[in-house]
Design a protein around this motif. Structure first.
Motif, PDB file in Angstrom:
ATOM      1  N   VAL A   1       0.857  -1.184   0.000  1.00 47.62           N
ATOM      2  CA  VAL A   1       0.000   0.000   0.000  1.00 47.62           C
ATOM      3  C   VAL A   1       0.893   1.234   0.000  1.00 47.62           C
ATOM      4  N   LEU A   2       0.543   2.217  -0.814  1.00 43.72           N
ATOM      5  CA  LEU A   2       1.213   3.515  -0.786  1.00 43.72           C
ATOM      6  C   LEU A   2       0.333   4.490  -0.034  1.00 43.72           C
ATOM      7  N   THR A   3       0.852   5.085   1.033  1.00 46.62           N
ATOM      8  CA  THR A   3       0.111   6.110   1.747  1.00 46.62           C
ATOM      9  C   THR A   3       0.712   7.475   1.453  1.00 46.62           C
TER      10      THR A   3
ATOM     11  N   VAL B   1       2.130  -1.703  -6.343  1.00 49.84           N
ATOM     12  CA  VAL B   1       1.272  -1.230  -5.261  1.00 49.84           C
ATOM     13  C   VAL B   1      -0.162  -1.686  -5.507  1.00 49.84           C
ATOM     14  N   GLY B   2      -0.750  -2.327  -4.495  1.00 51.14           N
ATOM     15  CA  GLY B   2      -2.104  -2.850  -4.624  1.00 51.14           C
ATOM     16  C   GLY B   2      -3.201  -1.881  -4.277  1.00 51.14           C
TER      17      GLY B   2
ATOM     18  N   GLU C   1      -1.926   8.865 -14.103  1.00 53.29           N
ATOM     19  CA  GLU C   1      -1.323   7.759 -14.837  1.00 53.29           C
ATOM     20  C   GLU C   1      -1.496   6.408 -14.138  1.00 53.29           C
ATOM     21  N   TYR C   2      -2.127   6.424 -12.957  1.00 54.06           N
ATOM     22  CA  TYR C   2      -2.223   5.181 -12.175  1.00 54.06           C
ATOM     23  C   TYR C   2      -3.675   4.913 -11.769  1.00 54.06           C
ATOM     24  N   LYS C   3      -4.597   5.110 -12.711  1.00 52.41           N
ATOM     25  CA  LYS C   3      -6.021   5.008 -12.406  1.00 52.41           C
ATOM     26  C   LYS C   3      -6.485   3.585 -12.153  1.00 52.41           C
ATOM     27  N   ASP C   4      -5.641   2.589 -12.463  1.00 53.48           N
ATOM     28  CA  ASP C   4      -6.042   1.204 -12.249  1.00 53.48           C
ATOM     29  C   ASP C   4      -5.829   0.753 -10.808  1.00 53.48           C
ATOM     30  N   ILE C   5      -5.193   1.597  -9.980  1.00 56.57           N
ATOM     31  CA  ILE C   5      -4.926   1.239  -8.588  1.00 56.57           C
ATOM     32  C   ILE C   5      -6.063   1.758  -7.704  1.00 56.57           C
ATOM     33  N   PRO C   6      -6.662   0.913  -6.857  1.00 60.06           N
ATOM     34  CA  PRO C   6      -7.704   1.392  -5.939  1.00 60.06           C
ATOM     35  C   PRO C   6      -7.165   2.493  -5.030  1.00 60.06           C
ATOM     36  N   ILE C   7      -7.976   3.531  -4.830  1.00 59.05           N
ATOM     37  CA  ILE C   7      -7.572   4.671  -4.008  1.00 59.05           C
ATOM     38  C   ILE C   7      -8.599   4.896  -2.904  1.00 59.05           C
TER      39      ILE C   7
ATOM     40  N   LEU D   1      -8.095  -4.015   0.547  1.00 57.74           N
ATOM     41  CA  LEU D   1      -8.294  -3.951  -0.902  1.00 57.74           C
ATOM     42  C   LEU D   1      -7.059  -4.496  -1.618  1.00 57.74           C
ATOM     43  N   ALA D   2      -5.872  -4.132  -1.131  1.00 51.47           N
ATOM     44  CA  ALA D   2      -4.625  -4.633  -1.720  1.00 51.47           C
ATOM     45  C   ALA D   2      -4.510  -6.148  -1.571  1.00 51.47           C
TER      46      ALA D   2
END
Length: 272
Positions: free
Chosen positions: A11-13, A78-79, A101-107, A229-230
């Motif tokens: 996870v990226l915070t 990153v998940g 550029e990273y819209k496929d990663i859940p936020i 989610l990840a």
């Protein structure tokens, strides 16, 4: 030749640092770790704070915030991404532009707008910028004061929480977990999840805990949900697991003491 048998669920915070260790990046790292994830970070600000309050905030230059995000995402799988306090319109715009550029990663966005003292943390320009970021989220996790700002209304009651959660979701075209922890005179609290894709509502009830050690609960919850989610959970299951973990961490930290003010939850209660 690589011999990789296990890949970290990462996870990226993206948030500010809390020198007191109760909230912000520090709470995020603890929550992500306790829930089985690996934490990476992009720090948006350094704060001088403790359990009594925030003495100073030192924003990180926007180009360095972007560099942190891009450097992590260019190398590490990153998940999920969790976003906390961004503070200024310039920082919010930088994060918004960088994540295009990273819209496929859940936020998961914890829309930090109101301090525990009740003071607004964002001026009008920052709030306008934040509203452009919110539709990028997989999930928003506003508390009651933040929901009032997002909806531009004066009050929310337990009875109309589902309606308000859905209204926020429809407005910003995303799922919403409306947290009921700020409701007054309630022995049983309710969080309401509105799932945008299925247009469905789900209620999560919990007993209110009499404790002052709730510093960082919003950071803890949003990071826990992002972690699940990840790990591959559905949104509803990730929310349920995040709520359960955070509630148990509050219970475990009720009788502990850190400093003279509002202490943290016990993130690692499962280890004891």
């Amino acid at each position: 030749m690589k011999n990789t048998t296990t890949i970290y669920n990462t996870v990226l915070t993206i948030a500010g640092s809390d020198s007191g260790g109760c909230a912000g990046i520090q709470a995020d790292i603890k929550s992500i770790s306790a829930n089985g994830g690996f934490a990476t970070t992009a720090i948006t600000a350094i704060t001088a704070q403790n359990t009594l309050g925030v003495n100073a905030i030192y924003p990180i230059p926007t180009n360095e915030i972007k560099n942190q995000i891009v450097t992590v995402l260019s190398d590490i799988n990153v998940g999920a991404i969790k976003i906390g306090m961004l503070q200024s319109s310039q920082i919010i715009k930088t994060v918004t532009e960088t994540l295009q550029e990273y819209k496929d990663i859940p936020i998961v966005i914890d829309p930090v707008m109101v301090a525990s003292s009740g003071h607004n943390l964002l001026d009008n320009s920052a709030l306008d910028a934040l509203k452009l970021l919110l539709p990028m989220a997989t999930l928003l996790t506003p508390n009651i004061p933040e929901a009032l700002i997002l909806l531009d209304i004066d009050t929310i009651s337990p009875d109309n929480m589902p309606k308000m959660a859905k209204k926020i979701g429809k407005t910003y075209k995303t799922s919403v977990l409306l947290k009921g922890g700020h409701l007054e005179n309630c022995t049983s609290l309710m969080d309401v999840l509105y799932v945008y894709d299925t247009d469905s509502l789900h209620n999560f009830s919990k007993t209110q805990i009499d404790t002052k050690n709730t510093h960082g609960t919003g950071c803890t919850l949003s990071s826990a949900i992002a972690t699940h989610l990840a790990l591959g959970n559905t949104l509803k299951d990730a929310v349920q697991k995040g709520i359960t973990y955070t509630h148990q961490a509050i219970v475990a930290g009720k009788g502990k003491e850190l400093g003279k003010g509002n202490g943290p939850v016990d993130h690692f209660y499962k280890l004891y």
